[in-house]
Write a protein that holds these residues in place. Structure first.
Motif, PDB file in Angstrom:
ATOM      1  N   THR A   1       0.502  -1.246   0.036  1.00  0.00           N
ATOM      2  CA  THR A   1       0.358  -0.105   0.437  1.00  0.00           C
ATOM      3  C   THR A   1       1.078   1.169   0.169  1.00  0.00           C
ATOM      4  OG1 THR A   1      -0.249   0.258   2.075  1.00  0.00           O
ATOM      5  CG2 THR A   1      -1.669  -1.192   1.217  1.00  0.00           C
ATOM      6  N   ASP A   2       1.470   1.120   0.552  1.00  0.00           N
ATOM      7  CA  ASP A   2       3.191   2.404   0.642  1.00  0.00           C
ATOM      8  C   ASP A   2       2.301   3.288   1.651  1.00  0.00           C
ATOM      9  OD1 ASP A   2       5.438   3.637  -0.440  1.00  0.00           O
ATOM     10  OD2 ASP A   2       4.013   5.516  -1.097  1.00  0.00           O
ATOM     11  N   LYS A   3       1.756   2.404   2.721  1.00  0.00           N
ATOM     12  CA  LYS A   3       1.310   3.184   3.720  1.00  0.00           C
ATOM     13  C   LYS A   3       2.098   2.383   5.101  1.00  0.00           C
ATOM     14  CE  LYS A   3      -3.090   5.361   1.763  1.00  0.00           C
ATOM     15  NZ  LYS A   3      -4.236   5.957   1.907  1.00  0.00           N
ATOM     16  N   TYR A   4       2.638   3.138   5.595  1.00  0.00           N
ATOM     17  CA  TYR A   4       3.023   2.340   7.183  1.00  0.00           C
ATOM     18  C   TYR A   4       2.651   2.842   8.305  1.00  0.00           C
ATOM     19  CZ  TYR A   4       6.960   0.374  10.198  1.00  0.00           C
ATOM     20  OH  TYR A   4       7.180  -0.150  11.257  1.00  0.00           O
ATOM     21  N   THR A   5       1.941   1.238   8.683  1.00  0.00           N
ATOM     22  CA  THR A   5       0.779   1.499  10.006  1.00  0.00           C
ATOM     23  C   THR A   5       1.642   0.752  11.205  1.00  0.00           C
ATOM     24  OG1 THR A   5      -1.008   1.590  11.323  1.00  0.00           O
ATOM     25  CG2 THR A   5      -0.503  -0.068   8.789  1.00  0.00           C
ATOM     26  N   ILE A   6       2.160   0.652  11.996  1.00  0.00           N
ATOM     27  CA  ILE A   6       2.282  -0.269  13.178  1.00  0.00           C
ATOM     28  C   ILE A   6       1.427  -0.893  13.911  1.00  0.00           C
ATOM     29  CG2 ILE A   6       4.966   1.119  13.683  1.00  0.00           C
ATOM     30  CD1 ILE A   6       4.195   2.224  15.862  1.00  0.00           C
ATOM     31  N   ASP A   7       0.367  -0.865  13.605  1.00  0.00           N
ATOM     32  CA  ASP A   7      -1.001  -1.284  14.717  1.00  0.00           C
ATOM     33  C   ASP A   7      -1.387  -2.182  14.620  1.00  0.00           C
ATOM     34  OD1 ASP A   7      -0.301   1.607  16.061  1.00  0.00           O
ATOM     35  OD2 ASP A   7      -1.535   2.728  14.649  1.00  0.00           O
ATOM     36  N   ALA A   8      -2.405  -2.701  15.072  1.00  0.00           N
ATOM     37  CA  ALA A   8      -3.345  -3.639  15.236  1.00  0.00           C
ATOM     38  C   ALA A   8      -4.414  -3.703  15.001  1.00  0.00           C
ATOM     39  CB  ALA A   8      -2.973  -5.195  15.079  1.00  0.00           C
ATOM     40  N   GLY A   9      -5.440  -2.765  14.997  1.00  0.00           N
ATOM     41  CA  GLY A   9      -6.409  -2.284  15.016  1.00  0.00           C
ATOM     42  C   GLY A   9      -6.734  -1.268  16.380  1.00  0.00           C
ATOM     43  N   LEU A  10      -6.688  -1.878  17.092  1.00  0.00           N
ATOM     44  CA  LEU A  10      -7.388  -0.295  18.388  1.00  0.00           C
ATOM     45  C   LEU A  10      -5.543  -1.435  19.653  1.00  0.00           C
ATOM     46  CD1 LEU A  10     -10.595  -0.774  19.343  1.00  0.00           C
ATOM     47  CD2 LEU A  10      -9.977   0.686  18.113  1.00  0.00           C
ATOM     48  N   LEU A  11      -5.209  -2.003  18.828  1.00  0.00           N
ATOM     49  CA  LEU A  11      -4.197  -2.301  20.208  1.00  0.00           C
ATOM     50  C   LEU A  11      -1.922  -1.262  18.549  1.00  0.00           C
ATOM     51  CD1 LEU A  11      -4.723  -5.445  21.231  1.00  0.00           C
ATOM     52  CD2 LEU A  11      -4.177  -3.199  22.379  1.00  0.00           C
ATOM     53  N   GLY A  12      -1.775  -0.739  19.474  1.00  0.00           N
ATOM     54  CA  GLY A  12      -0.379  -0.794  18.677  1.00  0.00           C
ATOM     55  C   GLY A  12       1.023  -0.762  19.677  1.00  0.00           C
ATOM     56  N   PRO A  13       2.194  -0.706  19.763  1.00  0.00           N
ATOM     57  CA  PRO A  13       3.057  -0.860  20.281  1.00  0.00           C
ATOM     58  C   PRO A  13       2.894   0.168  21.269  1.00  0.00           C
ATOM     59  CG  PRO A  13       4.152  -0.201  18.829  1.00  0.00           C
ATOM     60  CD  PRO A  13       2.484  -0.504  18.512  1.00  0.00           C
ATOM     61  N   THR A  14       2.454   0.649  21.873  1.00  0.00           N
ATOM     62  CA  THR A  14       2.333   1.504  23.574  1.00  0.00           C
ATOM     63  C   THR A  14       1.103   0.855  24.124  1.00  0.00           C
ATOM     64  OG1 THR A  14       2.622   3.596  22.459  1.00  0.00           O
ATOM     65  CG2 THR A  14       1.770   4.238  24.481  1.00  0.00           C
ATOM     66  N   GLU A  15      -0.008   0.223  23.750  1.00  0.00           N
ATOM     67  CA  GLU A  15      -1.155  -0.581  24.297  1.00  0.00           C
ATOM     68  C   GLU A  15      -0.368  -2.176  25.151  1.00  0.00           C
ATOM     69  OE1 GLU A  15      -2.841   2.679  22.072  1.00  0.00           O
ATOM     70  OE2 GLU A  15      -1.057   1.024  21.527  1.00  0.00           O
ATOM     71  N   ILE A  16       0.776  -2.420  23.603  1.00  0.00           N
ATOM     72  CA  ILE A  16       1.506  -3.453  24.217  1.00  0.00           C
ATOM     73  C   ILE A  16       2.050  -3.593  25.205  1.00  0.00           C
ATOM     74  CG2 ILE A  16       2.856  -5.171  23.358  1.00  0.00           C
ATOM     75  CD1 ILE A  16       0.076  -5.785  22.271  1.00  0.00           C
ATOM     76  N   ARG A  17       2.538  -1.899  25.106  1.00  0.00           N
ATOM     77  CA  ARG A  17       4.358  -2.257  26.243  1.00  0.00           C
ATOM     78  C   ARG A  17       3.234  -1.611  27.456  1.00  0.00           C
ATOM     79  NH1 ARG A  17       6.644   1.117  22.816  1.00  0.00           N
ATOM     80  NH2 ARG A  17       8.952   0.263  21.900  1.00  0.00           N
ATOM     81  N   ILE A  18       1.829  -1.567  27.522  1.00  0.00           N
ATOM     82  CA  ILE A  18       0.948  -0.956  28.976  1.00  0.00           C
ATOM     83  C   ILE A  18      -0.035  -2.669  28.910  1.00  0.00           C
ATOM     84  CG2 ILE A  18      -0.544  -0.142  30.050  1.00  0.00           C
ATOM     85  CD1 ILE A  18      -1.079   2.494  28.514  1.00  0.00           C
ATOM     86  N   ILE A  19       0.108  -3.152  28.352  1.00  0.00           N
ATOM     87  CA  ILE A  19      -0.589  -4.911  29.092  1.00  0.00           C
ATOM     88  C   ILE A  19       0.579  -5.496  29.655  1.00  0.00           C
ATOM     89  CG2 ILE A  19      -1.217  -6.761  28.234  1.00  0.00           C
ATOM     90  CD1 ILE A  19      -2.748  -5.410  26.239  1.00  0.00           C
ATOM     91  N   ILE A  20       1.655  -5.891  28.918  1.00  0.00           N
ATOM     92  CA  ILE A  20       2.918  -6.085  29.416  1.00  0.00           C
ATOM     93  C   ILE A  20       2.985  -6.166  30.960  1.00  0.00           C
ATOM     94  CG2 ILE A  20       4.884  -7.067  29.300  1.00  0.00           C
ATOM     95  CD1 ILE A  20       4.543  -6.670  25.978  1.00  0.00           C
ATOM     96  N   SER A  21       3.391  -4.628  31.389  1.00  0.00           N
ATOM     97  CA  SER A  21       3.180  -4.285  32.468  1.00  0.00           C
ATOM     98  C   SER A  21       2.385  -4.129  33.734  1.00  0.00           C
ATOM     99  CB  SER A  21       3.320  -2.728  31.897  1.00  0.00           C
ATOM    100  OG  SER A  21       4.450  -2.004  30.933  1.00  0.00           O
ATOM    101  N   LEU A  22       1.391  -4.430  33.045  1.00  0.00           N
ATOM    102  CA  LEU A  22       0.252  -4.425  34.426  1.00  0.00           C
ATOM    103  C   LEU A  22       0.478  -6.190  34.783  1.00  0.00           C
ATOM    104  CD1 LEU A  22      -2.909  -2.935  32.452  1.00  0.00           C
ATOM    105  CD2 LEU A  22      -1.516  -2.465  34.292  1.00  0.00           C
TER     106      LEU A  22
END
Length: 229
Positions: free
Chosen positions: A154-175
């Motif tokens: 697509t030539d469009k870069y996104t690092i998220d899987a829907g509503l979850l991105g690296p930041t949310e993953i970090r928070i979840i693992i921290s919890l």
């Protein structure tokens, strides 16, 4: 420069869909102009790498010293987020961005960080749960491959899987780590749940990716047929 203009400048190269995207972007916009000039974008990448080492070290300390030291990983995730989120954005803000250099470095460091987390968990947990460490790394690697292929198509870069991105993953693992300090052994079932969720997310994203690939194939075929005519 106003916050709105900074936001537009910093995040024009990628589309974000994660839950925390708006407050996260505002916070990053607030921070970029306050990073001292002596701290370069590569220096911030090194800060992120230090956070990954802190996470790995916390698992080792929890295993051989005291379980409460898992909380060091929570700080490590913040340090990792700080370096990983600001390295490229600071480069954009200072007009010193190197698109492909930064892209390649970011992917490599993300993978190294993922391996460190999986290795730390493997060294900490016991018995057959160690296989979950491999599964977690493999599933996250699958998600990374999907992101790169989506970018290629697509030539469009996104690092998220829907509503979850690296930041949310970090928070979840921290919890998850905080819960493990409170209830020993809960991390194994939490990691299993994360792996299960990642599996189904990856299946869904793979189907969407294949649909995008099929659509692009059809568009290219039509373009070639039109060029021949």
């Amino acid at each position: 420069m106003s916050e709105q203009k900074i936001n537009k400048k910093l995040f024009q190269d990628r589309k974000r869909t994660n839950i925390l995207s708006n407050p996260e972007q505002r916070f990053i916009s607030f921070l970029v102009s306050r990073i001292p000039n002596w701290l370069s974008s590569d220096g911030l990448t090194a800060v992120g790498f230090l956070g990954s080492l802190m996470i790995l070290g916390s698992f080792l300390l929890a295993e051989y010293v005291h379980r409460d030291l898992l909380l060091l990983a929570v700080l490590g995730f913040f340090v990792q987020w700080f370096g990983d989120s600001l390295d490229g954005r600071v480069a954009y803000f200072r007009n010193k961005s190197r698109k492909w250099y930064g892209f390649a470095l970011d992917i490599v460091m993300d993978w190294v960080s993922t391996v460190f987390i999986g290795l730390g968990y493997m060294l900490y947990t016991v018995d057959d749960f160690k296989y979950l460490a491999f599964t977690l790394v493999a599933l996250y690697g699958w998600a990374m491959i999907i992101a790169q292929l989506r970018y290629r198509i697509t030539d469009k870069y996104t690092i998220d899987a829907g509503l979850l991105g690296p930041t949310e993953i970090r928070i979840i693992i921290s919890l998850v780590l905080v819960l493990e300090v409170i209830i020993k052994g809960s991390i194994d079932y939490s990691v299993f749940a994360i792996c299960l969720a990642l599996f189904f997310i990856n299946i869904s994203d793979t189907k969407k990716l294949l649909a995008l690939g099929d659509l692009k194939d059809k568009e290219e075929k039509k373009a070639k047929e039109k060029a021949i005519q």
